[in-house]
Design a protein around this motif. Structure first.
Motif, PDB file in Angstrom:
ATOM      1  N   PRO A 307       7.580  32.505   8.559  1.00 36.67           N
ATOM      2  CA  PRO A 307       7.126  33.868   8.894  1.00 36.67           C
ATOM      3  C   PRO A 307       5.927  33.891   9.831  1.00 36.67           C
ATOM      4  O   PRO A 307       5.755  34.840  10.595  1.00 36.67           O
ATOM      5  CB  PRO A 307       6.770  34.471   7.524  1.00 36.67           C
ATOM      6  CG  PRO A 307       6.537  33.308   6.631  1.00 36.67           C
ATOM      7  CD  PRO A 307       7.436  32.217   7.123  1.00 36.67           C
ATOM      8  N   VAL A 308       5.090  32.841   9.795  1.00 37.86           N
ATOM      9  CA  VAL A 308       3.924  32.787  10.675  1.00 37.86           C
ATOM     10  C   VAL A 308       4.353  32.515  12.111  1.00 37.86           C
ATOM     11  O   VAL A 308       3.941  33.207  13.050  1.00 37.86           O
ATOM     12  CB  VAL A 308       2.938  31.715  10.179  1.00 37.86           C
ATOM     13  CG1 VAL A 308       1.769  31.569  11.170  1.00 37.86           C
ATOM     14  CG2 VAL A 308       2.411  32.069   8.797  1.00 37.86           C
ATOM     15  N   LEU A 309       5.200  31.521  12.306  1.00 38.73           N
ATOM     16  CA  LEU A 309       5.650  31.170  13.654  1.00 38.73           C
ATOM     17  C   LEU A 309       6.531  32.252  14.271  1.00 38.73           C
ATOM     18  O   LEU A 309       6.618  32.375  15.497  1.00 38.73           O
ATOM     19  CB  LEU A 309       6.405  29.841  13.624  1.00 38.73           C
ATOM     20  CG  LEU A 309       5.521  28.617  13.354  1.00 38.73           C
ATOM     21  CD1 LEU A 309       6.373  27.371  13.162  1.00 38.73           C
ATOM     22  CD2 LEU A 309       4.508  28.411  14.477  1.00 38.73           C
ATOM     23  N   ALA A 310       7.141  33.054  13.420  1.00 33.24           N
ATOM     24  CA  ALA A 310       7.994  34.130  13.926  1.00 33.24           C
ATOM     25  C   ALA A 310       7.192  35.286  14.512  1.00 33.24           C
ATOM     26  O   ALA A 310       7.717  36.079  15.308  1.00 33.24           O
ATOM     27  CB  ALA A 310       8.897  34.648  12.807  1.00 33.24           C
ATOM     28  N   THR A 311       5.911  35.381  14.135  1.00 31.98           N
ATOM     29  CA  THR A 311       5.129  36.555  14.549  1.00 31.98           C
ATOM     30  C   THR A 311       3.822  36.228  15.267  1.00 31.98           C
ATOM     31  O   THR A 311       3.453  36.883  16.236  1.00 31.98           O
ATOM     32  CB  THR A 311       4.791  37.424  13.316  1.00 31.98           C
ATOM     33  OG1 THR A 311       4.071  36.619  12.357  1.00 31.98           O
ATOM     34  CG2 THR A 311       6.052  37.971  12.672  1.00 31.98           C
ATOM     35  N   LEU A 312       3.104  35.205  14.806  1.00 32.25           N
ATOM     36  CA  LEU A 312       1.724  35.029  15.238  1.00 32.25           C
ATOM     37  C   LEU A 312       1.555  34.627  16.710  1.00 32.25           C
ATOM     38  O   LEU A 312       0.727  35.238  17.409  1.00 32.25           O
ATOM     39  CB  LEU A 312       1.023  34.038  14.306  1.00 32.25           C
ATOM     40  CG  LEU A 312      -0.502  34.002  14.399  1.00 32.25           C
ATOM     41  CD1 LEU A 312      -1.129  33.893  13.021  1.00 32.25           C
ATOM     42  CD2 LEU A 312      -0.958  32.843  15.264  1.00 32.25           C
ATOM     43  N   PRO A 313       2.309  33.643  17.246  1.00 33.24           N
ATOM     44  CA  PRO A 313       2.101  33.293  18.663  1.00 33.24           C
ATOM     45  C   PRO A 313       2.308  34.475  19.603  1.00 33.24           C
ATOM     46  O   PRO A 313       1.529  34.669  20.543  1.00 33.24           O
ATOM     47  CB  PRO A 313       3.147  32.191  18.901  1.00 33.24           C
ATOM     48  CG  PRO A 313       3.356  31.582  17.553  1.00 33.24           C
ATOM     49  CD  PRO A 313       3.271  32.732  16.594  1.00 33.24           C
ATOM     50  N   GLN A 314       3.325  35.270  19.340  1.00 38.16           N
ATOM     51  CA  GLN A 314       3.576  36.440  20.188  1.00 38.16           C
ATOM     52  C   GLN A 314       2.496  37.504  19.986  1.00 38.16           C
ATOM     53  O   GLN A 314       2.040  38.138  20.933  1.00 38.16           O
ATOM     54  CB  GLN A 314       4.953  37.025  19.871  1.00 38.16           C
ATOM     55  CG  GLN A 314       5.338  38.196  20.754  1.00 38.16           C
ATOM     56  CD  GLN A 314       6.749  38.701  20.444  1.00 38.16           C
ATOM     57  OE1 GLN A 314       7.442  38.158  19.589  1.00 38.16           O
ATOM     58  NE2 GLN A 314       7.166  39.744  21.143  1.00 38.16           N
ATOM     59  N   GLN A 315       2.059  37.672  18.734  1.00 35.55           N
ATOM     60  CA  GLN A 315       1.056  38.686  18.406  1.00 35.55           C
ATOM     61  C   GLN A 315      -0.267  38.453  19.148  1.00 35.55           C
ATOM     62  O   GLN A 315      -0.935  39.402  19.558  1.00 35.55           O
ATOM     63  CB  GLN A 315       0.812  38.684  16.888  1.00 35.55           C
ATOM     64  CG  GLN A 315      -0.207  39.695  16.400  1.00 35.55           C
ATOM     65  CD  GLN A 315      -0.393  39.618  14.878  1.00 35.55           C
ATOM     66  OE1 GLN A 315       0.396  38.971  14.179  1.00 35.55           O
ATOM     67  NE2 GLN A 315      -1.417  40.267  14.369  1.00 35.55           N
TER      68      GLN A 315
END
Length: 331
Positions: A307-315
Motif C-alpha cells: 500500500p505504501v509503494l502504490a501511493t507514496l512515490p506518486q504522492q
C-alpha cells in the motif's frame, strides 16, 4: 556529563557574542569552539561518534578546536537544533533526511520508505549528483550544509499490547511518527493513525498510552529503553534510515583549509566507526530485546510495502522532483 538546557545555551551564546569585542585577541585565538547538539541518549552510537570525533579533533589540533557535545535533547527538539544551526547559534547537529526536509523539501526522499535495498545502496546517495545539488541548495537557501551521511539503521515497528502479523493488524492503532509528512503518509497507508511526537517525549507517550506503538531502528529502541514500555517487536524493516551531519555554512566556509580538512577526516572516521557499530548492534539486538521480554514477529512484509509503494512515490513526486525517486532507486 553536565546538564545544559536550551535556555542556558541561548543565554550563554548571547553572552559570548556580546563579550567577544572586549576579549583580548590572544584569548579569542586560543580555541575554536564547536557546539554539537544531539537528540539521542549518551548510550547511542551516534552520540558516541560525536565524542570520538571531538577527542580526535582536540588531539590533532593540540586543543585549538574544541567540540562540545550536548546529547539527549538538552538544546530542544530536532527542529529547534536545526534552526539553531541555520542561524549560527549552534554549530552542528545530526538529524534524519526527512526531518531536514522541513528546510529543503526534496531532501525527504533520502529517507523514503522502501527506497533503499540495503545500507550499501543507501550509502551511494552521498556521491549522487542529485545529493550534491540538494546540498548546494540547502546552503544557499538555509545556511546549512550536510557534512556527512551516516547509517542510522533499519526501522521496525513496536506495539504495546497488540501482536501484529500483517498490515491489517495495525488498522486503527495510534502509531507515533516523527513530525514528518512522509512518515505520516506511510502510516496512513497502513491504515493506522499517525501521531506525531517528538523523540524526547516518546517514552512517556508510550508509557501513558498516548500512542499504541512506534517505529525506529533497533539500536534506538534499545538505547531509549522502549522495550520497557512496548511488548511486541515487529520486524518490518520499512525504512533504511540515514542521519545527516549538518553544519552551519558560514562557520564551515570560515574555517582555515587545514582545520576543515582535519574536521572532515575526523568526521569520516567517526562515521565509519558508528556505521559499523550500529550494524553490529543490529545483528545482536533482536535476541537482546527478546531476552528483555519482547515478543518478536516476522510479519507479512509485502502487506506493509504494497500500500505504501502504490501511493507514496506518486504522492510526493511534486515535492521530490520528477524522476528523483527512480534515479535514487537505480543507484
Amino acid at each position: 556529563m553536565t546538564t545544559f538546557t536550551k535556555r542556558d545555551f541561548l543565554a550563554g551564546s548571547a553572552a559570548l557574542a556580546g563579550g567577544a569585542i572586549a576579549m583580548p585577541s590572544v584569548l579569542r585565538a586560543q580555541a575554536t569552539v564547536l557546539r554539537w547538539g544531539e537528540m539521542l541518549p549518551t548510550t547511542h552510537p551516534q552520540v558516541q561518534m560525536v565524542e570520538r570525533i571531538a577527542k580526535q579533533v582536540k588531539e590533532k589540533s593540540s586543543g585549538r578546536i574544541d567540540i562540545q557535545a550536548f546529547p539527549a535533547g538538552q538544546l530542544g527538539s530536532g527542529k529547534d537544533m536545526m534552526e539553531s544551526v541555520a542561524s549560527g547559534a549552534l554549530t552542528m547537529t545530526t538529524d534524519g533526511a526527512a526531518a531536514l526536509g522541513s528546510f529543503l523539501p526534496q531532501l525527504s526522499v533520502v529517507e523514503a520508505p522502501y527506497l533503499w535495498r540495503d545500507a550499501a545502496h543507501m550509502a551511494k546517495v552521498a556521491k549522487a549528483p542529485v545529493f550534491t545539488q540538494m546540498n548546494a541548495e540547502l546552503e544557499k537557501k538555509r545556511g546549512m550544509r550536510m557534512a556527512a551521511v551516516t547509517y542510522y539503521g533499519k526501522r521496525h515497528l513496536t506495539t504495546g499490547s497488540k501482536a501484529v502479523k500483517s498490515v491489517a493488524d495495525v488498522a486503527g492503532l495510534k502509531l507515533r511518527v516523527p513530525p514528518v509528512d512522509t512518515f505520516r503518509a506511510m502510516v496512513e497507508a497502513w491504515g493506522a493513525k499517525a501521531t506525531p511526537v517528538n523523540f524526547n517525549e516518546l517514552y512517556l507517550a508510550l508509557s501513558q498510552g498516548a500512542v499504541d506503538g512506534q517505529e525506529n531502528p533497533l539500536p534506538t529502541i534499545h538505547s531509549a529503553k522502549l522495550q520497557e514500555v512496548q511488548k511486541h517487536l515487529i520486524l518490518t524493516g520499512h525504512i533504511i534510515t540515514p542521519r545527516l551531519v549538518i553544519v552551519n555554512g558560514d562557520f564551515w566556509k570560515g574555517l582555515k583549509d587545514a582545520d576543515r580538512s582535519l574536521l572532515e577526516a575526523a568526521i569520516a572516521e567517526g562515521v565509519a566507526w558508528q556505521d559499523a557499530e550500529l550494524a553490529s548492534q543490529e545483528g545482536s539486538l533482536v535476541a537482546t530485546l527478546k531476552a528483555a521480554g519482547m515478543s518478536v514477529t516476522e510479519p507479512d512484509l509485502a502487506s506493509f510495502s504494497k500500500p505504501v509503494l502504490a501511493t507514496l512515490p506518486q504522492q510526493f513526486e511534486g515535492k521530490w522532483g520528477k524522476g528523483t525517486w527512480d534515479a535514487l532507486a537505480a543507484l
